[in-house]
Write a protein that holds these residues in place. Structure first.
Motif, short mmCIF file in Angstrom:
data_model
loop_
_atom_site.label_atom_id
_atom_site.label_comp_id
_atom_site.label_asym_id
_atom_site.label_seq_id
_atom_site.Cartn_x
_atom_site.Cartn_y
_atom_site.Cartn_z
N GLY A 34 1.45 5.42 0.18
CA GLY A 34 0.85 6.68 0.63
C GLY A 34 1.63 7.85 0.05
N CYS A 74 -2.68 12.56 0.06
CA CYS A 74 -3.29 13.72 0.68
C CYS A 74 -2.76 14.98 0.03
CB CYS A 74 -3.09 13.73 2.19
SG CYS A 74 -1.45 14.16 2.73
N ARG A 83 0.86 -1.18 0.00
CA ARG A 83 0.00 0.00 0.00
C ARG A 83 0.90 1.23 0.00
NH1 ARG A 83 -3.77 -0.02 4.80
NH2 ARG A 83 -5.04 -1.44 3.58
N CYS A 87 -5.71 7.73 -7.87
CA CYS A 87 -5.48 7.12 -6.56
C CYS A 87 -6.80 6.64 -5.96
CB CYS A 87 -4.78 8.08 -5.62
SG CYS A 87 -5.65 9.60 -5.32
N ASP A 88 -6.69 5.67 -5.04
CA ASP A 88 -7.88 5.05 -4.47
C ASP A 88 -8.57 5.94 -3.45
OD1 ASP A 88 -5.89 2.24 -4.71
OD2 ASP A 88 -7.83 2.41 -5.69
N MET A 89 -7.76 6.68 -2.69
CA MET A 89 -8.34 7.52 -1.67
C MET A 89 -7.57 8.83 -1.60
SD MET A 89 -9.73 5.81 1.78
CE MET A 89 -8.47 6.06 2.96
N LEU A 90 -8.26 9.93 -1.75
CA LEU A 90 -7.59 11.22 -1.68
C LEU A 90 -8.19 12.00 -0.52
CD1 LEU A 90 -5.58 13.15 -2.99
CD2 LEU A 90 -7.40 13.93 -4.47
N THR A 142 -3.74 9.07 8.83
CA THR A 142 -4.32 7.86 8.23
C THR A 142 -3.35 7.23 7.26
OG1 THR A 142 -6.24 9.29 8.08
CG2 THR A 142 -6.52 7.03 7.34
N ILE A 143 -2.72 8.10 6.45
CA ILE A 143 -1.78 7.60 5.45
C ILE A 143 -0.55 7.02 6.12
CG2 ILE A 143 -0.30 8.26 3.55
CD1 ILE A 143 -2.35 10.20 2.66
N GLN A 160 -3.07 5.75 -1.50
CA GLN A 160 -3.78 6.78 -0.75
C GLN A 160 -2.93 8.04 -0.82
OE1 GLN A 160 -3.83 5.04 3.11
NE2 GLN A 160 -5.74 3.94 2.74
N GLU A 218 -2.52 -0.40 -4.00
CA GLU A 218 -3.50 0.51 -3.42
C GLU A 218 -2.82 1.83 -3.10
OE1 GLU A 218 -5.50 -1.13 -0.02
OE2 GLU A 218 -6.22 0.86 0.54
N ALA A 261 0.44 2.97 5.48
CA ALA A 261 1.17 2.73 4.23
C ALA A 261 2.40 1.86 4.45
CB ALA A 261 1.60 4.07 3.62
#
Lengths: 368, 385
Positions: B176, B202, B174, B217-220, B228-229, B200, B198, B233
């Motif tokens: 980040g 920010c 994962r 990206c999967d989550m921004l 969280t990142i 993520q 995956e 990660a």
């Protein structure tokens, strides 16, 4: 009433189970997965760890099948052939040997070739993904000139160097089988690489056309070597390929080219490779396999800074037995039902069977 | 606008080929006067490429042999920064009164920014997108390097030992990304395409980002949610620019939030990490390794402890110094120049308040206002009714 019928059913099931000999040491991680997947419903197995145990067995043995595990075990490649030489004559019921590796040069010997009853299968496809990532790593490593940057780091030198793009590189894959194909697909996806493939019977299927730019045979090897930036050897160990990559071949490659060996070390004339790397005939090498394994301490390959070294382990991932045992599971189920097996190795050729079954020996279509 | 409307009416009657011809005529238009552009810094490739790419049809380049020549006040309306230093740039801005536009051939512009530049009203553009793919490849390399345990095997090679251990899949990781801009987006795109990991990320005010950046990206998330990142990660990629708020961003506190097996990568600016804290984190096993292209001090002094650490992969701010470096940056410059000449607006504009090229807070819209043909047709129909 239910108990007695269950006992009766169990007896029938037990009678249908075949007898499997597993060449391995006792604590192997793969056994856990075999139990988890209930594969021991299909067979009764015994673990055999050494030649002495085989010598102590009664003649004839009861075994119908044999699973040779040489990955992460105490059994080395060189132990397997003597064990089989002792085991095969003692086992008249033996009709199937399954190899945990993709390469089977350590398993095939004269006794096996002469036998008319035994089918050999390998773990084709189980290690492709991990090995392909190693090839991608090698290409990126040498594109970013890491052999020089790491030497600078050791000398505490901060020197900006020009690096190359990895995108669009030309890669030659010598030996385009399962591993070669999956490597080509990964390189195409990530780097949009131009793939030049060589195989014994060059035929381009529809799938291949999307990935491969050029497909050639044995005669086209010199052309491919002169064109590409990265040469990947995935050839099996058979008489035709022994010491194929000698100084002649290295000189045909570009001086900026890199040689990556993920096939067998027997295909390389190691002394020539060492000279080629030292004198700049080729720029570097990514080696996972060697002529003699373990590589002896005195080998000059250890001292070369333009070698990306791996002790034949790039195919083996932590908790990676799932893939390998999946292949075994398929074969077990086919064997138990008496159907023809997949991933059969042609003992005369020394690697996978071709799609057409013209060379199939009579017993390989029906196993009981 | 009137000319365009008339043009569209004409086209609708006469067909496709005329439409194309008419558009070309509009594009060429009246030939603009050439910009007088000062070239700050010397590199033999720059004059070569200016001639080859035809850029000298749109600008009159002025090259300098000495610093004194450069500082003489003249009518330069724009400048191209090839290589320089902060003092030189500041002095140049004070001496040249008619300067309106500075273009940097690098992506990072923190060393060009100064109070003088902010108050002078000069527009600053950079080489956005020129090196994003090279840096994305470097991140992919860094991931594979650690997944396949290369530092361990290299050590074994130097000791002449054969000690196989199992390796990892890079595709099961994962990633980040802290500081999601053009480089982050290109990195995410390449990693998705090759390994399907995956991702993520920010950034500041992510809800205003264009869709093409969001798809990769999967989550921004907002930059306030960096925890969280960092906590989840396996590979943390820092692509932060140098601003007041990002100096010393990656300190021991942030390294402690990362997982023990996590790898920290820095391809933004070296001052965004605290070197001492990184060395401590690596020595004490708080994180597993680092991949660094940038350093707080460049060149990194020979006394730095980072050189001797085995779990540090270093490139000397040359991950993007490909053999076609100048071709790429001059191509981006040509794009910005042509757009400016045609429309009077700037692409790749740096937001001087924020201190970097914000994908959201764009100082001026780049596309001139125009009504689409479809909307025009609708309006026309309404009139008939």
């Amino acid at each position: 009433a239910t108990q007695s019928t269950w006992g009766f059913r169990k007896k029938i099931m037990e009678n249908k189970k075949f007898n499997l000999a597993i060449f391995s040491n006792k604590g192997h991680a793969a056994f856990k997965i075999i139990h988890e997947r209930n594969l021991d419903a299909f067979f009764n197995y015994d673990i055999i760890s050494s030649l002495e145990e085989i010598k102590a067995m009664p003649n004839p043995t009861k075994y119908n099948a044999c699973f040779v595990m040489t990955v992460a075990t105490t059994i080395k490649f060189s132990d397997v052939s003597p064990m089989l030489e002792e085991f095969i004559p003692k086992s008249p019921n033996l009709s199937w040997i399954h190899c945990m590796n993709a390469g089977i040069d350590h398993v095939v010997n004269e006794t096996l070739k002469k036998s008319t009853k035994i089918t050999l299968t390998n773990s084709k496809g189980a290690y492709d993904a991990s090995i392909a990532e190693f090839v991608l790593l090698s290409i990126l490593y040498f594109s970013k000139k890491m052999q020089f940057l790491m030497a600078d780091k050791a000398q505490h030198k901060f020197q900006m160097r020009k690096v190359n793009h990895a995108a669009g590189v030309k890669v030659g894959i010598i030996g385009y089988g399962s591993i070669g194909k999956n490597t080509a697909i990964l390189l195409k996806k990530s780097l949009d690489a131009k793939i030049y493939a060589i195989r014994n019977t060059p035929k381009l299927t529809e799938e291949d056309k999307a990935v491969v730019q050029f497909m050639g045979g044995e005669k086209d090897i010199p052309y491919v070597l002169s064109e590409v930036d990265y040469v990947v050897n995935v050839l099996p160990n058979i008489p035709k390929t022994v010491k194929l990559f000698n100084m002649n071949m290295f000189k045909k490659m570009k001086s900026s080219a890199v040689f990556i060996n993920i096939g067998r070390g027997s295909a390389v004339e190691e002394a020539d490779l060492i000279v080629a790397l030292k004198t700049g005939v080729i720029a570097g090498a990514g080696l996972d396999v060697f002529a003699v394994e373990p590589l002896p301490e005195s080998s000059p390959l250890y001292d070369l800074n333009n070698v990306l070294f791996s002790p034949h382990t790039m195919g083996y991932v932590e908790d990676g037995w799932e893939l390998c045992i999946s292949v075994f599971e398929k074969e077990v189920k086919l064997f138990a039902e008496g159907k023809p097996l997949e991933n059969i190795v042609d003992l005369n050729r020394g690697y996978q069977k071709s799609v057409s079954y013209t060379h199939l020996r009579a017993h390989e279509t029906s196993l009981h | 606008y009137q000319r365009r409307v008339h043009g569209i009416q004409m086209i609708s009657r006469l067909g496709k080929s005329l439409r194309l011809f008419s558009r070309k005529c509009q594009q060429i238009g009246p030939y603009p006067p050439r910009e007088l552009m000062a070239i700050i810094g010397n590199n033999p490739k720059v004059p070569e490429l200016i001639k080859k790419m035809g850029i000298d049809r749109l600008i009159t380049p002025v090259y300098f042999n000495t610093e004194e020549e450069m500082m003489k006040p003249d009518n330069y309306t724009s400048a191209l920064v090839v290589n320089s230093n902060p003092k030189q740039i500041e002095q140049f801005i004070t001496n040249q009164k008619s300067l309106k536009w500075i273009h940097s051939t690098m992506a990072g512009v923190d060393w060009i920014l100064s109070e003088k530049l902010k108050t002078s009203g000069i527009k600053l553009t950079n080489a956005k997108g020129a090196f994003s793919h090279s840096l994305a490849e470097f991140v992919l390399f860094g991931m594979l390097y650690y997944a396949k345990k290369t530092p361990y095997f290299n050590e074994q090679r130097l000791k002449h030992t054969w000690a196989p251990i199992e390796v990892d899949f890079a595709s099961k990781a994962r990633v980040g990304i802290i500081g999601y801009g053009n480089i982050g987006s290109a990195t995410a795109k390449l990693l998705k395409r090759s390994l399907n990991v995956e991702i993520q990320a920010c950034a500041e005010e992510p809800t205003n980002l264009k869709e093409r950046y969001l798809n990769n990206c999967d989550m921004l998330m907002d930059q306030k949610e960096y925890q969280t990142i960092l906590r989840s990660a396996d590979y943390v990629v820092g692509i932060l620019p140098k601003t007041k708020s990002t100096e010393g961003y990656f300190d021991l506190k942030k390294f402690k939030m990362m997982q023990k097996h996590a790898i920290f990568m820095n391809i933004g600016r070296g001052v965004t990490m605290v070197e001492k804290d990184l060395v401590t984190a690596l020595k004490e096993g708080i994180i597993a390794g680092a991949v660094l292209d940038v350093f707080p001090q460049e060149p990194l002094p020979a006394t730095s402890e980072l050189y001797d650490m085995k779990n540090v992969l270093m490139t000397y701010h040359c991950a993007d110094r490909t053999t076609d470096y100048w071709e790429r940056t001059m191509k981006t410059f040509a794009k910005v120049l042509v757009h400016y000449v045609e429309t009077g607006k700037f692409k790749n504009l740096i937001n001087l308040e924020l201190g970097y090229l914000s994908l959201i807070h764009i100082s001026e819209p780049t596309r001139p206002e125009r009504i689409s043909y479809a909307v025009f047709c609708l309006k026309k129909k309404k009139k008939k009714q």
